[in-house]
Scaffold this active site. Sequence first.
Site, mmCIF file in Angstrom:
data_model
loop_
_atom_site.group_PDB
_atom_site.id
_atom_site.type_symbol
_atom_site.label_atom_id
_atom_site.label_comp_id
_atom_site.label_asym_id
_atom_site.label_seq_id
_atom_site.Cartn_x
_atom_site.Cartn_y
_atom_site.Cartn_z
ATOM 1 N N HIS A 64 -25.990 -25.778 74.437
ATOM 2 C CA HIS A 64 -27.234 -26.552 74.455
ATOM 3 C C HIS A 64 -28.343 -25.631 74.949
ATOM 4 O O HIS A 64 -28.149 -24.860 75.891
ATOM 5 C CB HIS A 64 -27.069 -27.752 75.395
ATOM 6 C CG HIS A 64 -28.353 -28.463 75.687
ATOM 7 N ND1 HIS A 64 -29.234 -28.824 74.700
ATOM 8 C CD2 HIS A 64 -28.906 -28.864 76.861
ATOM 9 C CE1 HIS A 64 -30.274 -29.424 75.249
ATOM 10 N NE2 HIS A 64 -30.098 -29.455 76.559
ATOM 11 N N CYS B 52 -28.953 -35.010 76.304
ATOM 12 C CA CYS B 52 -28.745 -33.710 75.639
ATOM 13 C C CYS B 52 -27.304 -33.523 75.170
ATOM 14 O O CYS B 52 -27.032 -32.685 74.310
ATOM 15 C CB CYS B 52 -29.148 -32.572 76.563
ATOM 16 S SG CYS B 52 -30.838 -32.712 77.126
ATOM 17 N N ASN C 19 -36.222 -27.042 74.455
ATOM 18 C CA ASN C 19 -35.106 -27.973 74.616
ATOM 19 C C ASN C 19 -35.337 -29.180 73.706
ATOM 20 O O ASN C 19 -36.258 -29.956 73.934
ATOM 21 C CB ASN C 19 -35.033 -28.388 76.095
ATOM 22 C CG ASN C 19 -33.899 -29.365 76.379
ATOM 23 O OD1 ASN C 19 -33.283 -29.899 75.454
ATOM 24 N ND2 ASN C 19 -33.645 -29.611 77.648
HETATM 25 N N1 COA Z 1 -45.968 -22.979 85.075
HETATM 26 C C1 COA Z 1 -46.176 -22.342 86.236
HETATM 27 N N2 COA Z 1 -45.575 -22.710 87.380
HETATM 28 C C2 COA Z 1 -44.757 -23.756 87.358
HETATM 29 C C3 COA Z 1 -44.504 -24.484 86.182
HETATM 30 C C4 COA Z 1 -45.155 -24.052 85.002
HETATM 31 N N3 COA Z 1 -44.972 -24.669 83.815
HETATM 32 N N4 COA Z 1 -43.623 -25.460 86.451
HETATM 33 C C5 COA Z 1 -43.333 -25.387 87.749
HETATM 34 N N5 COA Z 1 -44.025 -24.364 88.312
HETATM 35 C C6 COA Z 1 -43.998 -23.917 89.702
HETATM 36 C C7 COA Z 1 -43.534 -25.007 90.642
HETATM 37 O O1 COA Z 1 -44.616 -25.849 90.990
HETATM 38 C C8 COA Z 1 -43.029 -24.205 91.811
HETATM 39 O O2 COA Z 1 -44.130 -23.808 92.596
HETATM 40 P P1 COA Z 1 -44.019 -23.783 94.201
HETATM 41 O O3 COA Z 1 -42.920 -22.780 94.489
HETATM 42 O O4 COA Z 1 -45.376 -23.362 94.604
HETATM 43 O O5 COA Z 1 -43.651 -25.175 94.576
HETATM 44 C C9 COA Z 1 -42.442 -22.965 91.162
HETATM 45 O O6 COA Z 1 -43.019 -22.889 89.854
HETATM 46 C C10 COA Z 1 -40.934 -22.988 91.029
HETATM 47 O O7 COA Z 1 -40.522 -24.239 90.515
HETATM 48 P P2 COA Z 1 -39.023 -24.622 90.318
HETATM 49 O O8 COA Z 1 -38.933 -26.007 89.738
HETATM 50 O O9 COA Z 1 -38.241 -24.333 91.557
HETATM 51 O O10 COA Z 1 -38.615 -23.540 89.199
HETATM 52 P P3 COA Z 1 -37.225 -23.235 88.555
HETATM 53 O O11 COA Z 1 -36.933 -21.815 88.670
HETATM 54 O O12 COA Z 1 -36.171 -24.230 88.945
HETATM 55 O O13 COA Z 1 -37.523 -23.488 86.991
HETATM 56 C C11 COA Z 1 -37.109 -25.190 85.331
HETATM 57 C C12 COA Z 1 -37.925 -24.768 86.543
HETATM 58 C C13 COA Z 1 -37.494 -26.602 84.950
HETATM 59 C C14 COA Z 1 -37.417 -24.241 84.210
HETATM 60 C C15 COA Z 1 -35.597 -25.124 85.662
HETATM 61 O O14 COA Z 1 -35.375 -25.740 86.882
HETATM 62 C C16 COA Z 1 -34.715 -25.767 84.637
HETATM 63 O O15 COA Z 1 -34.554 -25.285 83.552
HETATM 64 N N6 COA Z 1 -34.028 -26.868 85.016
HETATM 65 C C17 COA Z 1 -32.928 -27.454 84.302
HETATM 66 C C18 COA Z 1 -33.216 -27.899 82.937
HETATM 67 C C19 COA Z 1 -31.999 -28.569 82.403
HETATM 68 O O16 COA Z 1 -30.936 -28.006 82.334
HETATM 69 N N7 COA Z 1 -32.109 -29.823 82.070
HETATM 70 C C20 COA Z 1 -30.939 -30.565 81.757
HETATM 71 C C21 COA Z 1 -30.659 -30.630 80.356
HETATM 72 S S1 COA Z 1 -31.975 -31.333 79.493
#
Ligand code: COA
Length: 331
Positions: A258, A118, A288
């Site tokens: 980003h 990214c 993204n």
């Molecule tokens: N729909 C519904 N629930 C979902 C889901 C979806 N698409 N994806 C994950 N979940 C669930 C998970 O299974 C988890 O359930 P659990 O608590 O029963 O285990 C819960 O939601 C929370 O998941 P978590 O991964 O802790 O959520 P989060 O708040 O961290 O959000 C992202 C997830 C991916 C949106 C976030 O972590 C993120 O943006 N990460 C960084 C991205 C980034 O910067 N990348 C680098 C540059 S590319």
Amino acid sequence: MLRKRSLRARIISTGSYAPEKVLTNHALEQMVETSDEWITERTGIKERRIASPEQTASDLAYEASKQALKTAGLKPKDIDLIIVATVTGDTPLPSTACVLQRKLGAKKAAAFDVNAACSGFLYALSMADSFIKSSAFKKILVVGTEVLSKFTDWKDRTTCVLFGDGAGAVIIEPTEEDRGIISTHIYSDGEFGDLLLVPAGGSSIPASEESVKKRLHYIKMKGNETFKVAVKTLENLVVDTLKKNKLKPSELSLLIPHQANLRIIQATAKRLKLPMDKVFINIDRYGNTSAASVPIALDEAVRQGRVRDGDYILMEAFGGGLTWASALVKW
Ligand code: COA
């Protein structure tokens, strides 16, 4: 003795392209167990663009580049160097930059790819800036292009809701004016490489029946861990970039981050005490798009008249590798 004037690199034009097909959160609800509410609240994404089966990273790059060339009033043969940032190139060999060079007919241009996920566009911009300052090249086309949809596991709800396809391009040339790219900053930490990766398809796990069966050619991300590192790293990055240039956050006209997660963008803005109207956001429409995200956002900001002559703009990105990068520009 004659004093040599210092050269700066200036972005003289921008362009971008996104495929026509729109995939909404509601459509995703039919594909995996997710909801519009979850995706919107956790990420800020409402929809993303998806390339057609025939469209490649170089096709998207071609459209964005044509627009940047047209805006600059240049022909492909005027370009001396093409740098393409991508992690979803047409093929491992040749480079997508060489494919783009052929499609454009940019006969004179040297061409190569950059892989910094990214952060790729800002890495490429940083290199282009050095090439201009050293007078190695005069007109450089810098492109970020991704077809992430072809590397997305559409059965994995933790990643498939996040990514989209698109391309953005800029053309830079030397200037002796008091404007242009003021400074660029690039960093990496390979220790965190397993947070975000495509495990197979390289020399570590070459393509095999087994690697395909195990779905190892798709993007895997430890989202929550990546999120935490991203927030901390980006907060420090923007503060350091301004500090190194003796600039106050209030002197910034626009932050172009980003577009990975709206909450990450809000945290960065909060750290700088920047009001959100000084932050460019289009994650709701594109998701993204990795290396394409910053140049698409820059192009839209320019076309919307949100970047004016003399404005200080700060671009920043964070991604797999891990990598992170920033660029401060006086427009
Ligand atoms: N729909 C519904 N629930 C979902 C889901 C979806 N698409 N994806 C994950 N979940 C669930 C998970 O299974 C988890 O359930 P659990 O608590 O029963 O285990 C819960 O939601 C929370 O998941 P978590 O991964 O802790 O959520 P989060 O708040 O961290 O959000 C992202 C997830 C991916 C949106 C976030 O972590 C993120 O943006 N990460 C960084 C991205 C980034 O910067 N990348 C680098 C540059 S590319």
